[in-house]
Write an enzyme that holds these catalytic residues in place. Structure first.
Site, PDB file in Angstrom:
ATOM      1  N   ARG A  58      -8.653 -30.246   2.142  1.00  0.00           N
ATOM      2  CA  ARG A  58      -8.077 -31.250   0.996  1.00  0.00           C
ATOM      3  C   ARG A  58      -7.007 -30.461   0.210  1.00  0.00           C
ATOM      4  O   ARG A  58      -6.121 -31.420  -0.342  1.00  0.00           O
ATOM      5  CB  ARG A  58      -9.257 -31.305  -0.156  1.00  0.00           C
ATOM      6  CG  ARG A  58     -10.064 -32.459  -0.011  1.00  0.00           C
ATOM      7  CD  ARG A  58     -10.815 -32.917  -1.050  1.00  0.00           C
ATOM      8  NE  ARG A  58     -11.609 -31.719  -1.373  1.00  0.00           N
ATOM      9  CZ  ARG A  58     -12.894 -31.782  -1.895  1.00  0.00           C
ATOM     10  NH1 ARG A  58     -13.244 -33.168  -2.333  1.00  0.00           N
ATOM     11  NH2 ARG A  58     -13.503 -30.744  -2.211  1.00  0.00           N
ATOM     12  N   LYS A 191     -23.035 -16.679  22.983  1.00  0.00           N
ATOM     13  CA  LYS A 191     -23.028 -15.135  23.120  1.00  0.00           C
ATOM     14  C   LYS A 191     -23.092 -14.671  24.426  1.00  0.00           C
ATOM     15  O   LYS A 191     -24.364 -15.213  25.104  1.00  0.00           O
ATOM     16  CB  LYS A 191     -23.852 -14.428  22.259  1.00  0.00           C
ATOM     17  CG  LYS A 191     -23.597 -14.417  20.766  1.00  0.00           C
ATOM     18  CD  LYS A 191     -24.635 -13.688  19.854  1.00  0.00           C
ATOM     19  CE  LYS A 191     -24.473 -14.002  18.430  1.00  0.00           C
ATOM     20  NZ  LYS A 191     -23.553 -12.995  17.766  1.00  0.00           N
ATOM     21  N   GLU A 225     -29.700  -7.979   9.985  1.00  0.00           N
ATOM     22  CA  GLU A 225     -28.210  -7.629   9.562  1.00  0.00           C
ATOM     23  C   GLU A 225     -28.309  -6.826   8.207  1.00  0.00           C
ATOM     24  O   GLU A 225     -29.241  -6.677   7.457  1.00  0.00           O
ATOM     25  CB  GLU A 225     -27.618  -9.023   8.957  1.00  0.00           C
ATOM     26  CG  GLU A 225     -27.711 -10.210  10.039  1.00  0.00           C
ATOM     27  CD  GLU A 225     -27.213 -11.572   9.444  1.00  0.00           C
ATOM     28  OE1 GLU A 225     -25.978 -11.523   9.545  1.00  0.00           O
ATOM     29  OE2 GLU A 225     -27.869 -12.174   8.864  1.00  0.00           O
ATOM     30  N   HIS A 249     -31.293 -19.939  15.535  1.00  0.00           N
ATOM     31  CA  HIS A 249     -30.846 -18.754  16.252  1.00  0.00           C
ATOM     32  C   HIS A 249     -32.420 -18.228  16.759  1.00  0.00           C
ATOM     33  O   HIS A 249     -32.405 -18.064  18.159  1.00  0.00           O
ATOM     34  CB  HIS A 249     -30.317 -17.654  15.794  1.00  0.00           C
ATOM     35  CG  HIS A 249     -29.001 -18.078  15.041  1.00  0.00           C
ATOM     36  ND1 HIS A 249     -28.188 -19.284  15.378  1.00  0.00           N
ATOM     37  CD2 HIS A 249     -28.359 -17.736  13.616  1.00  0.00           C
ATOM     38  CE1 HIS A 249     -27.200 -19.266  14.597  1.00  0.00           C
ATOM     39  NE2 HIS A 249     -27.335 -18.406  13.497  1.00  0.00           N
TER      40      HIS A 249
HETATM   41  C1  BG6 Z   1     -25.291 -17.686  10.801  1.00  0.00           C
HETATM   42  C2  BG6 Z   1     -25.960 -17.459   9.429  1.00  0.00           C
HETATM   43  O1  BG6 Z   1     -25.517 -18.899  11.464  1.00  0.00           O
HETATM   44  O2  BG6 Z   1     -25.472 -16.484  11.482  1.00  0.00           O
HETATM   45  C3  BG6 Z   1     -25.644 -16.244   8.666  1.00  0.00           C
HETATM   46  O3  BG6 Z   1     -25.732 -18.675   8.830  1.00  0.00           O
HETATM   47  C4  BG6 Z   1     -25.667 -14.992   9.646  1.00  0.00           C
HETATM   48  O4  BG6 Z   1     -26.391 -16.065   7.783  1.00  0.00           O
HETATM   49  C5  BG6 Z   1     -25.124 -15.292  11.083  1.00  0.00           C
HETATM   50  O5  BG6 Z   1     -25.187 -13.854   8.973  1.00  0.00           O
HETATM   51  C6  BG6 Z   1     -25.353 -14.257  12.032  1.00  0.00           C
HETATM   52  O6  BG6 Z   1     -24.441 -14.278  13.229  1.00  0.00           O
HETATM   53  P1  BG6 Z   1     -24.055 -12.907  14.032  1.00  0.00           P
HETATM   54  O7  BG6 Z   1     -23.306 -13.672  15.271  1.00  0.00           O
HETATM   55  O8  BG6 Z   1     -23.265 -12.375  13.112  1.00  0.00           O
HETATM   56  O9  BG6 Z   1     -25.449 -12.421  14.291  1.00  0.00           O
END
Ligand code: BG6
Length: 495
Positions: A58, A191, A225, A249
Site C-alpha cells: 500500500r 529445509k 527458539e 511445523h
Molecule cells: C514461523 C513462526 O512459522 O516459524 C515463528 O511463525 C517461528 O514464530 C518460525 O519463529 C521458526 O522458523 P525457523 O525456520 O527459524 O525455525
C-alpha cells in the site's frame, strides 16, 4: 540430499518465462526471506530466463525507492561473500514496485495494465499478507483476468485460526484456483534437513526395518527458539505456540517421520501418506488435555547473558495475556506401525538454546548379555537446527579389562558432508517448486484441515478447564510440568 534432486532450472520442461507478484512486498517476509531467496536463485541462474518480480504494497513509493529498500535488506540477509554489486544490478533489473490497495478491486485494473501479462507466462501470486486478504485478493485476481491456467497462488500461514476459518479460506481460494494451483507453504518442508529425513528413511535400508513399535520406545520432537515474539506481538498474541508452531511445523515433522513409504515421490502419494497419519492421531480432548498437554508462557529472564522482558511486556501484547509461548504434549498414533509408541512434542520461545531436533529412542536389547541392564540403548538424533547433524548412539566397550559398556556416537555433520556447497534456504527450494508447479512439499487442503481437526479440541480443552499457561523464566527449558509429562512415564527430555 540436494544431489539426489535434479536442479529444477536444468529440467527440460522448466518454464522459460515467469511473473512473480509479491503481495505484502514491504513486509518482513518479503524483505527478509523472499527477496534474498530470489536474489540467490537469480545469481545462480536458476530462475526462468525471463522472470519479472513485481512487489505490491500500500505504501506510496517509487520503484527506485523500493529498490533501495530491497537492497538494504538483501545486503543484511545475504552472506557478504555472496552479495555482489553486478549480480544485484542484474537482479534489480527484474524487480519492480507498484503501490496498490489489495482490498480494492479497481487497483487490480492498474496492476493488470502495469503487468501486461501474456497468458503463456507462468504467473505466481505470492500472498505474503494478512490472511483476511486471501479471499478478496483471489476474487480480484479472477475479475482482473489474472487467475488463468498458468496462474498459481501461494499462501503463507496462518492458514486460519481454527478448522472453521481454515475451511472458509480454502473454500474461497478453491472457488478461483483448483487445488493443483494452490501452494500452502510450510517453510519447514523446504529445509534441507527436513528433506533429509526422507532420504534417511527411504534411501537407506538400515533404518526402515526398525522404524516401528517393536524396536522404538518413544520419540521426541523439539523445536526450541531463543527469540521472543519480536515485532509480531499483534499476530502472536491471538495465535500462540499451538497455532503458530504445532498445527503446522511440528505436525509436519511428525508426519514425515512416521508416514508409510509412499508409492511414488510425487505430490499426491506423499501427501496421501501424511494425511493417513493425521487421521490416525488419537484425539486429545476434555480431561486428556489436562493429562497430556502442558502450556507455558515465558516470564522475564536472561538470554545469552542479556536481560529480556516477560511476554506480557512485549510490544502489542495484552498485559494480562494468557497466550501460550510454549507447548509440550504427548501424541499417539493409533495405527499398526506405531501403536504404543508415545511421541513427545515440544516447542517454545525464549528457551535456553535454539535447537530443533528429533530423538528416536530405541528399546533396550531383549536380553542383556553384557551390560548391567542400565545402559541407555540406541538413540538416533536428527538435529535440524542450528547444526545439521545425524548422530547414532551405540554401546561400545570401554578400553581395558572386563566388559564395561559406554555410549559412543557415530556423528555425521551434514553441512561438512556436502563439501562446502551452499545450503539453500527453504524459500529458494519452495519458490522453484511453485514456478515448476510441483506441490510435493506443500500442504494439501485436506491435510491442513485434518491438522486443525486435531488441534482445535486441545485449544477448546484449555479454555474449558481454564488451563492458564505455566510460567517459565526466559532462558530456561520451559515449565517444570513439561518435565513431569515425561517423568510420570519414567522418561525425560533428552538434551
Ligand atoms: C514461523 C513462526 O512459522 O516459524 C515463528 O511463525 C517461528 O514464530 C518460525 O519463529 C521458526 O522458523 P525457523 O525456520 O527459524 O525455525
Amino acid at each position: 540430499m540436494a544431489e539426489q534432486f535434479p536442479k529444477m532450472s536444468e529440467k527440460s520442461d522448466f518454464p522459460l518465462s515467469c511473473d512473480i507478484l509479491v503481495f505484502g512486498g514491504t513486509g518482513d517476509l518479503a524483505l527478509h526471506k523472499l527477496l534474498p531467496a530470489l536474489y540467490h536463485l537469480h545469481r545462480e541462474n536458476r530462475l526462468p530466463a525471463d522472470t519479472r518480480i513485481l512487489a505490491l504494497a500500500r505504501s506510496a513509493r517509487t520503484p527506485e525507492q523500493y529498490l533501495a529498500l530491497a537492497e538494504r535488506h538483501c545486503r543484511a540477509q545475504v552472506a557478504r561473500a555472496e552479495f555482489d554489486a553486478a549480480d544485484w544490478q542484474s537482479f534489480a533489473a527484474r524487480l519492480d514496485y507498484l503501490a496498490m490497495d489489495a482490498s480494492q478491486s479497481a487497483d487490480f485494473g492498474r496492476l493488470r495494465q502495469r503487468l501486461k501479462h501474456s497468458a503463456e507466462r507462468v504467473l505466481v501470486h505470492y500472498l505474503a499478507t494478512a490472511p483476511d486478504l486471501f479471499a478478496p485478493i483471489a476474487q480480484h485476481l479472477k475479475l482482473a483476468g489474472l487467475a488463468g491456467p498458468q496462474a498459481r497462488i501461494v499462501l503463507e500461514k496462518p492458514l486460519g485460526h481454527s478448522l472453521e476459518s481454515a475451511q472458509a479460506i480454502n473454500q474461497a481460494i478453491g472457488a478461483v484456483f483448483d487445488e493443483s494451483r494452490v501452494f500452502r507453504i510450510d517453510h519447514y518442508l523446504g529445509k534441507e534437513t527436513v528433506q533429509n529425513l526422507l532420504a534417511l528413511r527411504f534411501a537407506n535400508t538400515l533404518f526402515e526395518p526398525l522404524w516401528r513399535s517393536a524396536y522404538i520406545d518413544h520419540v521426541q520432537i523439539s523445536v526450541n527458539e531463543t527469540l521472543g515474539v519480536e515485532n509480531r506481538g499483534a499476530y502472536y498474541d491471538h495465535a500462540g505456540a499451538m497455532r503458530d508452531m504445532v498445527q503446522n511445523h511440528l505436525l509436519q515433522l511428525l508426519c514425515l517421520l512416521t508416514m508409510e513409504v509412499p508409492v511414488h515421490f510425487d505430490a499426491e502419494s506423499v501427501r496421501d501418506e501424511k494425511l493417513k497419519i493425521l487421521h490416525a492421531l488419537r484425539p486429545i480432548a476434555g480431561q486428556d488435555v489436562q493429562d497430556r498437554t502442558v502450556r507455558g508462557q515465558y516470564g522475564a529472564g536472561h538470554i545469552g547473558g542479556q536481560e529480556v522482558p516477560a511476554y506480557w511486556f512485549e510490544k502489542q501484547v495484552d498485559n494480562d495475556s494468557d497466550t501460550e509461548t510454549f507447548v509440550a504434549l504427548r501424541a499417539d498414533i493409533d495405527n499398526w506401525r506405531w501403536s504404543g509408541v508415545p511421541f513427545y512434542l515440544r516447542t517454545g520461545k525464549r528457551m535456553a538454546k535454539k535447537r530443533s531436533e528429533i530423538v528416536i529412542q530405541f528399546k533396550p536389547v531383549p536380553h542383556d548379555l553384557i551390560g548391567d541392564g542400565t545402559g541407555p540403548a540406541n538413540r538416533l538424533w536428527i538435529r535440524l537446527q542450528p547444526e545439521e547433524r545425524i548422530s547414532l548412539q551405540l554401546m561400545a566397550k570401554t578400553p581395558g579389562r572386563g566388559m564395561q559398556l559406554e555410549p559412543v556416537e557415530l556423528d555425521l555433520n551434514l553441512a561438512q558432508a556436502s563439501r562446502g556447497k551452499r545450503r539453500w534456504d527453504a524459500y529458494e527450494r519452495l519458490l522453484l517448486d511453485v514456478i515448476e508447479g510441483d506441490s510435493t512439499l506443500f500442504m494439501r487442503r485436506d491435510e491442513v484441515e485434518a491438522a486443525w481437526r486435531w488441534v482445535d479440541p486441545i485449544i477448546a480443552g484449555w479454555q474449558e478447564y481454564y488451563q492458564r499457561p505455566r510460567n517459565y523464566p526466559a532462558g530456561s527449558d520451559g515449565p517444570e510440568q513439561a518435565q513431569m509429562l515425561l517423568e510420570l512415564q519414567g522418561r525425560r527430555w533428552l538434551e
